[in-house]
Design a protein around this motif. Structure first.
Motif, PDB file in Angstrom:
ATOM      1  N   LYS A  69       0.777  -1.077  -0.034  1.00  0.00           N
ATOM      2  CA  LYS A  69       0.027   0.201  -0.051  1.00  0.00           C
ATOM      3  C   LYS A  69       0.661   1.294  -0.126  1.00  0.00           C
ATOM      4  CE  LYS A  69      -3.841  -2.058   2.427  1.00  0.00           C
ATOM      5  NZ  LYS A  69      -4.700  -1.919   3.637  1.00  0.00           N
ATOM      6  N   LEU A  70       0.517   2.293  -0.453  1.00  0.00           N
ATOM      7  CA  LEU A  70       0.983   3.801  -0.428  1.00  0.00           C
ATOM      8  C   LEU A  70       1.254   4.122   1.086  1.00  0.00           C
ATOM      9  CD1 LEU A  70      -0.258   5.840  -3.318  1.00  0.00           C
ATOM     10  CD2 LEU A  70       1.857   4.565  -3.222  1.00  0.00           C
ATOM     11  N   GLY A  71       2.335   4.338   1.277  1.00  0.00           N
ATOM     12  CA  GLY A  71       2.757   5.032   2.908  1.00  0.00           C
ATOM     13  C   GLY A  71       3.892   5.676   2.861  1.00  0.00           C
ATOM     14  N   ASP A  72       4.179   6.042   3.868  1.00  0.00           N
ATOM     15  CA  ASP A  72       5.584   6.708   4.435  1.00  0.00           C
ATOM     16  C   ASP A  72       5.918   6.189   5.841  1.00  0.00           C
ATOM     17  OD1 ASP A  72       5.331   9.988   2.807  1.00  0.00           O
ATOM     18  OD2 ASP A  72       3.223   8.642   3.114  1.00  0.00           O
ATOM     19  N   VAL A  73       7.242   6.055   5.887  1.00  0.00           N
ATOM     20  CA  VAL A  73       7.930   5.556   6.988  1.00  0.00           C
ATOM     21  C   VAL A  73       8.400   6.856   7.927  1.00  0.00           C
ATOM     22  CG1 VAL A  73       9.526   4.247   7.827  1.00  0.00           C
ATOM     23  CG2 VAL A  73       8.422   3.105   6.119  1.00  0.00           C
ATOM     24  N   GLU A 149      -3.103   8.649  -4.413  1.00  0.00           N
ATOM     25  CA  GLU A 149      -1.926   9.481  -5.094  1.00  0.00           C
ATOM     26  C   GLU A 149      -2.105  10.862  -4.495  1.00  0.00           C
ATOM     27  OE1 GLU A 149       0.613   8.439  -6.493  1.00  0.00           O
ATOM     28  OE2 GLU A 149       0.263   6.371  -6.981  1.00  0.00           O
ATOM     29  N   THR A 150      -3.420  11.364  -4.343  1.00  0.00           N
ATOM     30  CA  THR A 150      -3.685  12.793  -3.885  1.00  0.00           C
ATOM     31  C   THR A 150      -3.372  13.142  -2.462  1.00  0.00           C
ATOM     32  OG1 THR A 150      -6.029  12.370  -3.484  1.00  0.00           O
ATOM     33  CG2 THR A 150      -5.126  12.730  -5.641  1.00  0.00           C
ATOM     34  N   SER A 151      -3.329  12.027  -1.366  1.00  0.00           N
ATOM     35  CA  SER A 151      -2.966  12.147  -0.190  1.00  0.00           C
ATOM     36  C   SER A 151      -1.541  12.937   0.100  1.00  0.00           C
ATOM     37  CB  SER A 151      -3.083  10.912   0.421  1.00  0.00           C
ATOM     38  OG  SER A 151      -4.522  10.384   0.439  1.00  0.00           O
ATOM     39  N   THR A 152      -1.453  13.292   1.162  1.00  0.00           N
ATOM     40  CA  THR A 152      -0.124  13.936   1.525  1.00  0.00           C
ATOM     41  C   THR A 152       0.473  13.219   2.654  1.00  0.00           C
ATOM     42  OG1 THR A 152      -1.198  15.300   3.328  1.00  0.00           O
ATOM     43  CG2 THR A 152      -1.114  16.249   0.847  1.00  0.00           C
ATOM     44  N   GLU A 153       1.662  13.738   2.831  1.00  0.00           N
ATOM     45  CA  GLU A 153       2.674  13.294   3.858  1.00  0.00           C
ATOM     46  C   GLU A 153       1.970  13.372   5.177  1.00  0.00           C
ATOM     47  OE1 GLU A 153       7.279  13.683   4.851  1.00  0.00           O
ATOM     48  OE2 GLU A 153       6.215  15.438   5.468  1.00  0.00           O
ATOM     49  N   PHE A 157       0.902  10.927   8.409  1.00  0.00           N
ATOM     50  CA  PHE A 157       1.456  11.016   9.547  1.00  0.00           C
ATOM     51  C   PHE A 157       0.118  10.962  10.516  1.00  0.00           C
ATOM     52  CE2 PHE A 157       2.183  13.865  13.244  1.00  0.00           C
ATOM     53  CZ  PHE A 157       3.442  13.294  13.668  1.00  0.00           C
ATOM     54  N   GLN A 158      -0.895  11.398  10.020  1.00  0.00           N
ATOM     55  CA  GLN A 158      -2.105  11.521  10.758  1.00  0.00           C
ATOM     56  C   GLN A 158      -2.644  10.053  10.902  1.00  0.00           C
ATOM     57  OE1 GLN A 158      -3.253  13.505  13.109  1.00  0.00           O
ATOM     58  NE2 GLN A 158      -1.673  14.869  12.542  1.00  0.00           N
ATOM     59  N   ASP A 159      -2.417   9.209   9.733  1.00  0.00           N
ATOM     60  CA  ASP A 159      -3.016   7.824   9.852  1.00  0.00           C
ATOM     61  C   ASP A 159      -2.050   6.989  10.814  1.00  0.00           C
ATOM     62  OD1 ASP A 159      -4.233   5.638   8.339  1.00  0.00           O
ATOM     63  OD2 ASP A 159      -2.168   5.080   8.428  1.00  0.00           O
ATOM     64  N   MET A 160      -0.697   7.540  10.871  1.00  0.00           N
ATOM     65  CA  MET A 160      -0.010   6.761  11.692  1.00  0.00           C
ATOM     66  C   MET A 160      -0.258   6.889  13.283  1.00  0.00           C
ATOM     67  SD  MET A 160       4.159   7.019  12.498  1.00  0.00           S
ATOM     68  CE  MET A 160       4.239   8.707  12.858  1.00  0.00           C
ATOM     69  N   MET A 161      -0.514   8.179  13.393  1.00  0.00           N
ATOM     70  CA  MET A 161      -0.909   8.558  14.823  1.00  0.00           C
ATOM     71  C   MET A 161      -2.253   8.034  15.297  1.00  0.00           C
ATOM     72  SD  MET A 161       1.861  10.102  15.760  1.00  0.00           S
ATOM     73  CE  MET A 161       1.384  10.653  17.382  1.00  0.00           C
ATOM     74  N   ASN A 162      -3.145   8.167  14.666  1.00  0.00           N
ATOM     75  CA  ASN A 162      -4.488   7.769  14.546  1.00  0.00           C
ATOM     76  C   ASN A 162      -4.779   6.455  14.774  1.00  0.00           C
ATOM     77  OD1 ASN A 162      -5.322  10.360  14.443  1.00  0.00           O
ATOM     78  ND2 ASN A 162      -6.331  10.256  12.431  1.00  0.00           N
ATOM     79  N   ASN A 163      -4.061   5.589  14.244  1.00  0.00           N
ATOM     80  CA  ASN A 163      -4.077   4.113  14.315  1.00  0.00           C
ATOM     81  C   ASN A 163      -2.804   3.249  14.899  1.00  0.00           C
ATOM     82  OD1 ASN A 163      -6.317   3.347  12.276  1.00  0.00           O
ATOM     83  ND2 ASN A 163      -5.214   4.732  11.203  1.00  0.00           N
ATOM     84  N   GLN A 164      -2.341   4.344  15.483  1.00  0.00           N
ATOM     85  CA  GLN A 164      -0.878   3.786  16.641  1.00  0.00           C
ATOM     86  C   GLN A 164      -0.060   2.821  15.960  1.00  0.00           C
ATOM     87  OE1 GLN A 164      -3.371   2.515  19.950  1.00  0.00           O
ATOM     88  NE2 GLN A 164      -2.786   4.331  20.858  1.00  0.00           N
ATOM     89  N   ARG A 165       0.218   3.129  14.548  1.00  0.00           N
ATOM     90  CA  ARG A 165       1.183   2.324  13.917  1.00  0.00           C
ATOM     91  C   ARG A 165       2.728   2.728  14.006  1.00  0.00           C
ATOM     92  NH1 ARG A 165      -2.495   0.489   9.825  1.00  0.00           N
ATOM     93  NH2 ARG A 165      -4.121   1.954   9.347  1.00  0.00           N
ATOM     94  N   TYR A 166       3.056   2.512  15.427  1.00  0.00           N
ATOM     95  CA  TYR A 166       4.331   3.167  15.685  1.00  0.00           C
ATOM     96  C   TYR A 166       4.765   2.311  17.125  1.00  0.00           C
ATOM     97  CZ  TYR A 166       1.632   6.126  18.529  1.00  0.00           C
ATOM     98  OH  TYR A 166       0.605   6.427  19.591  1.00  0.00           O
ATOM     99  N   TYR A 167       6.180   2.407  17.201  1.00  0.00           N
ATOM    100  CA  TYR A 167       6.523   1.762  18.725  1.00  0.00           C
ATOM    101  C   TYR A 167       7.762   2.244  18.846  1.00  0.00           C
ATOM    102  CZ  TYR A 167       8.757  -1.100  14.840  1.00  0.00           C
ATOM    103  OH  TYR A 167       9.568  -1.406  13.595  1.00  0.00           O
ATOM    104  N   ARG A 168       8.334   2.381  20.059  1.00  0.00           N
ATOM    105  CA  ARG A 168       9.626   2.887  20.689  1.00  0.00           C
ATOM    106  C   ARG A 168      10.349   1.642  20.299  1.00  0.00           C
ATOM    107  NH1 ARG A 168      10.387   3.883  27.054  1.00  0.00           N
ATOM    108  NH2 ARG A 168      10.309   1.631  27.020  1.00  0.00           N
TER     109      ARG A 168
END
Length: 207
Positions: A69-73, A149-153, A157-168
């Motif tokens: 899927k399209l995304g940013d790390v 393709e029209t979505s932005t960085e 970032f908001q998708d990552m924060m809202n869906n807690q797609r992150y870890y320490r």
């Protein structure tokens, strides 16, 4: 904060199959085709050099439902003394305030791309002295999805924060928190020798 608890362990045949591999050359890339699936294993995280010369490399494991899927790390830097402040390690390897809306260049470590099952994230590729941050700074890693393709960085970032797609990943001075061995199976391996570094691409053929 939510942590991913996924662990991949993919099984193949013994690496003795390498002996029967057929190698084709397409300079400067070499593709090795294996007669049977083989297992390729590596550390998810590598921390070397000590705190005064730290080199930190990580592999982000993307869950199957988000493959390609399209995304940013994103790579984050947060002080325990300033828990509401987040800095992002940008495209040009500088730390940027996540709230800085005037910054013109990508804040993502890996800007928009199709998310591979395993994303290489070489955070500190060159030795860096992190001794002044011991006990205070945490390094975080995550990714966010773009709807199209029209979505932005910022959307990612908001998708990552809202869906807690992150870890320490690491509290500097402590132990690495993502330090498992990742094993994949493949029927081919591509080696890129066009640069001084050797880059090996292992297509995943089984789960």
């Amino acid at each position: 904060m939510k942590f991913f608890n996924r662990h991949w362990m993919l099984f193949g045949v013994s690496t003795t199959s390498l002996l029967s591999a057929a190698i084709s050359q397409a300079d400067p890339k070499y593709t090795t085709m294996f007669s049977e699936p083989v297992e390729y294993c590596f550390e998810q995280t590598s921390l070397r050099g000590g705190l005064d010369r730290a080199i930190l490399e990580h592999h982000l494991i993307v869950p199957p439902e988000d493959h390609f899927k399209l995304g940013d790390v994103f790579v984050g830097f947060r002080r325990k003394s300033e828990p509401d402040k987040l800095w992002l390690y940008g495209l040009f390897r500088d730390w940027i305030d996540s709230d800085d809306n005037q910054y013109l260049y990508p804040k993502a470590f890996i800007p928009v791309s199709k998310l591979e099952p395993v994303m290489e994230v070489p955070i500190f590729l060159d030795p860096i002295d992190v001794t002044e941050f011991v006990g205070d700074v945490e390094i975080w890693v995550g990714y966010g999805l773009r709807k199209d393709e029209t979505s932005t960085e910022e959307d990612a970032f908001q998708d990552m924060m809202n869906n807690q797609r992150y870890y320490r990943l690491w509290q500097i001075g402590g132990s690495i928190e993502r330090n498992s061995t990742v094993c994949l199976t493949t029927t081919q391996m591509e080696e890129d020798t066009s640069t001084e570094d050797i880059v090996v691409n292992v297509p995943i053929t089984a789960q």
